[in-house]
Design a protein around this motif. Sequence first.
Motif, PDB file in Angstrom:
ATOM      1  N   VAL A   1      -2.336  -4.413  -5.222  1.00 23.26           N
ATOM      2  CA  VAL A   1      -3.125  -3.513  -6.065  1.00 23.26           C
ATOM      3  C   VAL A   1      -2.353  -2.268  -6.481  1.00 23.26           C
ATOM      4  O   VAL A   1      -2.384  -1.880  -7.653  1.00 23.26           O
ATOM      5  N   TYR A   2      -1.647  -1.627  -5.552  1.00 23.05           N
ATOM      6  CA  TYR A   2      -1.116  -0.299  -5.812  1.00 23.05           C
ATOM      7  C   TYR A   2       0.363  -0.242  -6.169  1.00 23.05           C
ATOM      8  O   TYR A   2       0.806   0.702  -6.810  1.00 23.05           O
ATOM      9  N   ALA A   3       1.144  -1.188  -5.733  1.00 20.80           N
ATOM     10  CA  ALA A   3       2.594  -1.106  -5.921  1.00 20.80           C
ATOM     11  C   ALA A   3       2.942  -1.054  -7.412  1.00 20.80           C
ATOM     12  O   ALA A   3       2.376  -1.807  -8.206  1.00 20.80           O
ATOM     13  N   PRO A   4       3.879  -0.191  -7.798  1.00 22.90           N
ATOM     14  CA  PRO A   4       4.222  -0.085  -9.226  1.00 22.90           C
ATOM     15  C   PRO A   4       4.886  -1.336  -9.776  1.00 22.90           C
ATOM     16  O   PRO A   4       4.786  -1.618 -10.968  1.00 22.90           O
ATOM     17  N   GLN A   5       5.597  -2.077  -8.929  1.00 18.71           N
ATOM     18  CA  GLN A   5       6.165  -3.360  -9.340  1.00 18.71           C
ATOM     19  C   GLN A   5       5.506  -4.473  -8.513  1.00 18.71           C
ATOM     20  O   GLN A   5       5.341  -4.316  -7.304  1.00 18.71           O
ATOM     21  N   LYS A   6       5.143  -5.542  -9.182  1.00 20.33           N
ATOM     22  CA  LYS A   6       4.555  -6.682  -8.488  1.00 20.33           C
ATOM     23  C   LYS A   6       5.678  -7.552  -7.924  1.00 20.33           C
ATOM     24  O   LYS A   6       6.413  -8.196  -8.684  1.00 20.33           O
ATOM     25  N   ILE A   7       5.827  -7.508  -6.617  1.00 23.04           N
ATOM     26  CA  ILE A   7       6.880  -8.247  -5.931  1.00 23.04           C
ATOM     27  C   ILE A   7       6.250  -9.516  -5.370  1.00 23.04           C
ATOM     28  O   ILE A   7       5.478  -9.459  -4.400  1.00 23.04           O
ATOM     29  N   ASP A   8       6.568 -10.643  -5.976  1.00 20.20           N
ATOM     30  CA  ASP A   8       5.901 -11.886  -5.612  1.00 20.20           C
ATOM     31  C   ASP A   8       6.067 -12.224  -4.133  1.00 20.20           C
ATOM     32  O   ASP A   8       5.112 -12.676  -3.479  1.00 20.20           O
ATOM     33  N   TYR A   9       7.272 -12.021  -3.604  1.00 19.56           N
ATOM     34  CA  TYR A   9       7.500 -12.347  -2.200  1.00 19.56           C
ATOM     35  C   TYR A   9       6.596 -11.515  -1.295  1.00 19.56           C
ATOM     36  O   TYR A   9       5.979 -12.044  -0.366  1.00 19.56           O
ATOM     37  N   ALA A  10       6.492 -10.203  -1.560  1.00 19.11           N
ATOM     38  CA  ALA A  10       5.678  -9.326  -0.721  1.00 19.11           C
ATOM     39  C   ALA A  10       4.202  -9.686  -0.826  1.00 19.11           C
ATOM     40  O   ALA A  10       3.487  -9.728   0.188  1.00 19.11           O
ATOM     41  N   ILE A  11       3.739  -9.956  -2.039  1.00 15.72           N
ATOM     42  CA  ILE A  11       2.334 -10.328  -2.214  1.00 15.72           C
ATOM     43  C   ILE A  11       2.034 -11.616  -1.460  1.00 15.72           C
ATOM     44  O   ILE A  11       1.057 -11.706  -0.703  1.00 15.72           O
ATOM     45  N   ASP A  12       2.880 -12.607  -1.639  1.00 17.55           N
ATOM     46  CA  ASP A  12       2.670 -13.884  -0.957  1.00 17.55           C
ATOM     47  C   ASP A  12       2.724 -13.722   0.556  1.00 17.55           C
ATOM     48  O   ASP A  12       1.896 -14.293   1.280  1.00 17.55           O
ATOM     49  N   ARG A  13       3.674 -12.930   1.023  1.00 16.17           N
ATOM     50  CA  ARG A  13       3.835 -12.700   2.470  1.00 16.17           C
ATOM     51  C   ARG A  13       2.564 -12.147   3.077  1.00 16.17           C
ATOM     52  O   ARG A  13       2.069 -12.638   4.104  1.00 16.17           O
ATOM     53  N   TYR A  14       1.998 -11.115   2.479  1.00 16.16           N
ATOM     54  CA  TYR A  14       0.858 -10.450   3.091  1.00 16.16           C
ATOM     55  C   TYR A  14      -0.463 -11.158   2.811  1.00 16.16           C
ATOM     56  O   TYR A  14      -1.374 -11.102   3.643  1.00 16.16           O
ATOM     57  N   VAL A  15      -0.587 -11.836   1.685  1.00 18.26           N
ATOM     58  CA  VAL A  15      -1.784 -12.645   1.460  1.00 18.26           C
ATOM     59  C   VAL A  15      -1.836 -13.787   2.473  1.00 18.26           C
ATOM     60  O   VAL A  15      -2.890 -14.082   3.057  1.00 18.26           O
TER      61      VAL A  15
END
Length: 232
Positions: free
Chosen positions: A120-134
């Motif tokens: 939601v908040y990160a200025p760049q959407k980092i696919d790895y980070a999103i996938d990791r935490y989801v």
Amino acid sequence: MLDLYYWTTPNGHKITLFLEETGLPYSIHPINIGNGEQFSPEFLAIAPNNRIPALVDHAPTDGGAPISIFESGAILQYLAEKTGQFLAHDLRQRTETLQWLYWQMGGLGPMAGQNHHFSVYAPQKIDYAIDRYVRETGRLYSVLNKQLQDRDYIAGDYSIADMACYPWIVPHERQQQDLAQFPHLQRWFERIRARTATTRAYALAERYNTQAGTHSEEAKKILFGQDASTVK
């Protein structure tokens, strides 16, 4: 009287859930974290980690000077011990409750929080980070779902473990989790949502949600731009 330093986040909701269940008299002092109010000297004297919630008990059971507490898990445990409610005296059930409280503090909250940040908040959407935490959030949901498969609440009777976990499940859609995939967790979630005290606790938040939120660019700088230099 209890002074609660509060904002409308999952960690803030934990404490209002407890207080509304018990009927303890308390006064809310809103700390608008999007405006940087958590950095005021007055608040830092109570909560040196500049995070909400924090609590001041002006009538501790030892009859001494007021006690201030920060960290939501510590506040829940303190209030449970003060009132003798929502934390069993039986050694085994008490231990089970506390381990799930600490599970939430060390796992569910931080991982779901990172989920919120990168999604939601990160200025760049980092696919790895999103996938990791989801994915990790989903794993933790599954752990809790398994714990709830043969019980109504996490550790026997309704307790501070439930109060700690519930607010972090409320934003399940933001966390990209489908509760239908976790039927025991969903049943537990609906049971707690239906409690009268839960309704009251979340109604309180509506008084403050109309104030400046945490989605503006200035608020993001305040919330996510902290480093060693911001510790005062």
